[in-house]
Design an enzyme around this catalytic site. Structure first.
Site, PDB file in Angstrom:
ATOM      1  N   THR A 185      11.094   2.115 -12.282  1.00 16.18           N
ATOM      2  CA  THR A 185      10.409   1.385 -11.218  1.00 16.18           C
ATOM      3  C   THR A 185      11.356   1.273 -10.030  1.00 16.18           C
ATOM      4  OG1 THR A 185      11.211  -0.704 -12.041  1.00 16.18           O
ATOM      5  CG2 THR A 185       9.049  -0.035 -12.793  1.00 16.18           C
ATOM      6  N   GLU A 330       4.272   0.716 -14.576  1.00 13.29           N
ATOM      7  CA  GLU A 330       4.148   0.194 -15.940  1.00 13.29           C
ATOM      8  C   GLU A 330       2.777   0.477 -16.547  1.00 13.29           C
ATOM      9  OE1 GLU A 330       5.430  -1.279 -13.349  1.00 13.29           O
ATOM     10  OE2 GLU A 330       7.179  -2.506 -13.845  1.00 13.29           O
ATOM     11  N   LYS A 438       3.567 -19.462   1.332  1.00 15.14           N
ATOM     12  CA  LYS A 438       3.240 -20.800   0.836  1.00 15.14           C
ATOM     13  C   LYS A 438       3.328 -21.783   1.996  1.00 15.14           C
ATOM     14  CE  LYS A 438       4.685 -19.551  -3.746  1.00 15.14           C
ATOM     15  NZ  LYS A 438       5.597 -18.404  -3.695  1.00 15.14           N
ATOM     16  N   TRP A 443      -1.710 -21.350  -0.536  1.00 13.58           N
ATOM     17  CA  TRP A 443      -1.276 -19.962  -0.442  1.00 13.58           C
ATOM     18  C   TRP A 443      -2.068 -19.212   0.612  1.00 13.58           C
ATOM     19  CZ3 TRP A 443      -0.509 -17.775  -6.110  1.00 13.58           C
ATOM     20  CH2 TRP A 443       0.531 -18.495  -6.722  1.00 13.58           C
TER      21      TRP A 443
HETATM   22  P1  AMP Z   1       4.720   0.833  -8.309  1.00 16.45           P
HETATM   23  O1  AMP Z   1       5.038   0.576  -9.711  1.00 16.45           O
HETATM   24  O2  AMP Z   1       5.906   1.198  -7.480  1.00 16.45           O
HETATM   25  O3  AMP Z   1       3.615   1.839  -8.162  1.00 16.45           O
HETATM   26  O4  AMP Z   1       4.192  -0.529  -7.668  1.00 16.45           O
HETATM   27  C1  AMP Z   1       3.115  -1.232  -8.228  1.00 16.45           C
HETATM   28  C2  AMP Z   1       2.698  -2.323  -7.296  1.00 16.45           C
HETATM   29  O5  AMP Z   1       2.175  -1.780  -6.080  1.00 16.45           O
HETATM   30  C3  AMP Z   1       1.577  -3.181  -7.818  1.00 16.45           C
HETATM   31  O6  AMP Z   1       2.029  -4.147  -8.731  1.00 16.45           O
HETATM   32  C4  AMP Z   1       1.029  -3.781  -6.530  1.00 16.45           C
HETATM   33  O7  AMP Z   1       1.813  -4.865  -6.076  1.00 16.45           O
HETATM   34  C5  AMP Z   1       1.188  -2.648  -5.553  1.00 16.45           C
HETATM   35  N1  AMP Z   1      -0.090  -1.935  -5.417  1.00 16.45           N
HETATM   36  C6  AMP Z   1      -0.470  -0.800  -6.008  1.00 16.45           C
HETATM   37  N2  AMP Z   1      -1.704  -0.441  -5.612  1.00 16.45           N
HETATM   38  C7  AMP Z   1      -2.135  -1.394  -4.755  1.00 16.45           C
HETATM   39  C8  AMP Z   1      -3.333  -1.616  -4.010  1.00 16.45           C
HETATM   40  N3  AMP Z   1      -4.354  -0.767  -4.032  1.00 16.45           N
HETATM   41  N4  AMP Z   1      -3.398  -2.724  -3.249  1.00 16.45           N
HETATM   42  C9  AMP Z   1      -2.382  -3.606  -3.188  1.00 16.45           C
HETATM   43  N5  AMP Z   1      -1.233  -3.452  -3.851  1.00 16.45           N
HETATM   44  C10 AMP Z   1      -1.097  -2.362  -4.634  1.00 16.45           C
END
Ligand code: AMP
Length: 541
Positions: A185, A330, A438, A443
């Site tokens: 990640t 994940e 916040k 929120w």
């Molecule tokens: P990653 O593991 O780098 O792909 O990041 C995952 C995170 O990206 C998620 O937990 C979200 O916070 C954000 N994310 C992924 N897709 C979206 C979406 N369509 N809208 C808003 N946030 C997103």
């Protein structure tokens, strides 16, 4: 009593075998990092993947060994995916946009045996070598005539090692829970953590993501994954494409609007997938040059919230359906995709707009719930928002080498996202839990505020962060990059929020900047932005 059905293991090698048997002449087209276009078929890819297994065996690679890649989306990277996991070793895709110190940390943590790299990363590799003593050899993904001149010890040539082997390797079958690939990640806090996928999770995810209300892959599609193969396995598309027999177009390193537009048109691409920043580049290019897309029907937008203005622009100006999708490393990554239900088709345009800004409905295989601060399950009423929890067969149960310890809460994975779920099952992310603003104990969703700002015709990109406030704890601060040649004032932008949100959500101030910081996966980096604006204080309060 047990059912009488066969228990055949779900193997990644079965995907490429299936594609060869049923879609032998379907093409895989790649733009190469050294320039030029490579074109071959699933039959060829299957043959060369098996030659590559023999090459790996000749190098002494064994089951469970980690094989790193520092590479763009190309046919060679595709072959590595299949060869490495097919011999029960593990493909470790590394994001080359990370800082070199993060890359060497990841290589050493994963204990990579060999690293395959595109030649335009040769200088990066040369710098990594002294810090990665466990790597036995570095394989340049090119032909002999294209080998880099850098000082890289134990340097091998991809085409040479493949050409030296026969293609008579027979795939073996083993436990479907065997690890197949590893992806770290982006690690916004602490060290990056590895997610270790299995054959079973990968094949199930490929099935699930292909569904009509998933990404809708089929043998009639020509799929171009813009999302890199080092970002959650290009969202699983290198597996879903052969499962369905779709034509695959690999864009290599050039992901700007002009390069993508040309490739879409040349290859007849029907669907593509990537983060919003990519589509912003494509939209700007098409708008400035007066271009259209003649074959693209669907664009999957995920990784960050797809702004409604972007969804609308693709739909109304180009006739392209945006599939807004949400997921995470994940989760392999797919969790939700936004498609209408039958009963929603007759709704008014405004009602439909309100639905499609959401991140969508869970595909079967993904269970979701939102919980409050005491872990209590919140109602699916589209209003209550809480921490989003998920579970399912392609969702991780923990990190590689147990980094971070037990992460599950009663068997659920906490996503770190804050969301609502409506009675129809549509989930909407309001924020990352650490980005939520916040204000006075309430929120405010930074994503909602950003979505409104980017709908303004003079705004190219926008970010909203919570800045410290003596009375309210935090208040929203809007940071804007203007479109080239366009102007807008702070007052105009603040007025633009009138009637679109509760008054008290309106940003207190606007800052104009030349650019916004992005993470290695192309998302807005709120962490870096907060750091840049650490000393910012609202005036007159
Ligand atoms: P990653 O593991 O780098 O792909 O990041 C995952 C995170 O990206 C998620 O937990 C979200 O916070 C954000 N994310 C992924 N897709 C979206 C979406 N369509 N809208 C808003 N946030 C997103």
């Amino acid at each position: 009593m047990q059912g009488s059905m066969m228990t055949r293991p779900l193997m990644i090698s079965a995907l490429i075998q299936h594609a060869d048997q049923n879609h032998a002449d379907t093409e895989i087209v790649s733009r190469l990092p050294v320039g030029g276009t490579h074109r071959y078929t699933y039959h060829d890819a299957h043959r060369r993947s098996r030659q590559l297994v023999r090459a790996l065996l000749a190098l002494g690679v064994k089951a469970t060994d980690r094989i790193g890649t520092l590479a763009w989306n190309t046919h060679r990277h595709f072959e590595i995916y299949y060869a490495v996991s097919g011999m029960a070793a593990i493909t470790h895709t590394i994001n080359p946009r990370l800082f070199p110190e993060q890359i060497s940390y990841i290589v050493n943590h994963a204990d990579d045996r060999f690293i395959f790299f595109d030649v335009n990363f040769a200088a990066l590799v040369e710098a990594l070598v002294p810090h990665c003593p466990g790597v036995k050899g570095w394989v340049a993904m090119c032909a002999a005539s294209e080998m880099p001149a850098n000082a890289i010890p134990n340097l091998l040539c991809y085409e040479d090692i493949v050409a030296a082997q026969s293609d008579d390797y027979e795939w073996t079958e083993f436990d479907e829970n065997t690890a197949s690939s590893l992806c770290y990640t982006s690690g916004t806090t602490g060290n990056p953590k590895g997610v270790l996928y299995s054959h079973r999770s990968t094949v199930l995810h490929a099935y699930g993501s292909s569904l009509p209300d998933g990404l809708g892959c089929s043998a009639r599609e020509c799929i171009l994954p813009v999302v890199p193969m080092f970002h959650v396995n290009a969202w699983g598309l290198p597996y879903a494409a052969p499962l369905n027999g779709a034509k695959l177009v690999m864009p290599g390193p050039h992901l700007d609007g002009a390069s993508l537009h040309a490739l879409f048109e040349e290859e007849g691409v029907t669907m593509s997938a990537g983060v919003p920043t990519i589509w912003l580049g494509l939209l700007q290019h098409m708008q400035s040059k007066g271009l259209k897309l003649s074959t693209v029907k669907r664009l999957v937008i995920g990784g960050s919230a797809a702004p409604p203005a972007m969804i609308k622009a693709f739909d109304e100006q180009y006739g392209i359906t945006v599939l807004h999708a949400w997921g995470m490393t994940e989760m392999s990554p797919l969790g939700t995709v936004n498609t209408y239900k039958q009963k929603q088709l007759a709704l008014s345009a405004a009602e439909k707009d309100a639905i499609r800004v959401k991140q969508g409905r869970a595909i079967f295989g993904v269970e979701m719930k939102i919980v409050g601060s005491n872990g209590e399950t919140l109602p699916r009423d589209g209003k209550a928002f809480g921490d989003l929890m998920v579970r399912g067969p392609w969702i991780t149960g923990g990190y590689f080498k147990n980094e971070g310890g037990d992460v599950l809460v009663d068997g659920w994975f906490p996503t770190g996202d804050v969301a609502t779920i409506d009675p129809d099952g549509f989930m909407q992310i309001t924020d990352r839990s650490k980005d939520v603003i916040k204000s006075g104990g309430e929120w405010i969703s930074s994503i909602d505020l950003e979505n409104i700002a980017v709908a303004h015709p003079a705004v190219a990109e926008a970010a909203v962060i919570g800045a410290p406030h003596p009375k309210w704890d935090e208040r929203p601060l809007l940071v804007v990059v203007k479109k080239a040649g366009q102007d807008v004032t702070k007052e105009e932008l603040i007025k633009f929020y009138d009637g679109k949100i509760a008054k008290w959500w309106t940003p207190d101030d606007v800052i104009f900047v030349d650019d916004l910081p992005h993470t290695a996966t192309g998302k807005l980096s709120k962490l870096q932005l907060r750091e840049r604006l650490r000393d910012y204080r609202f005036t007159g309060v």
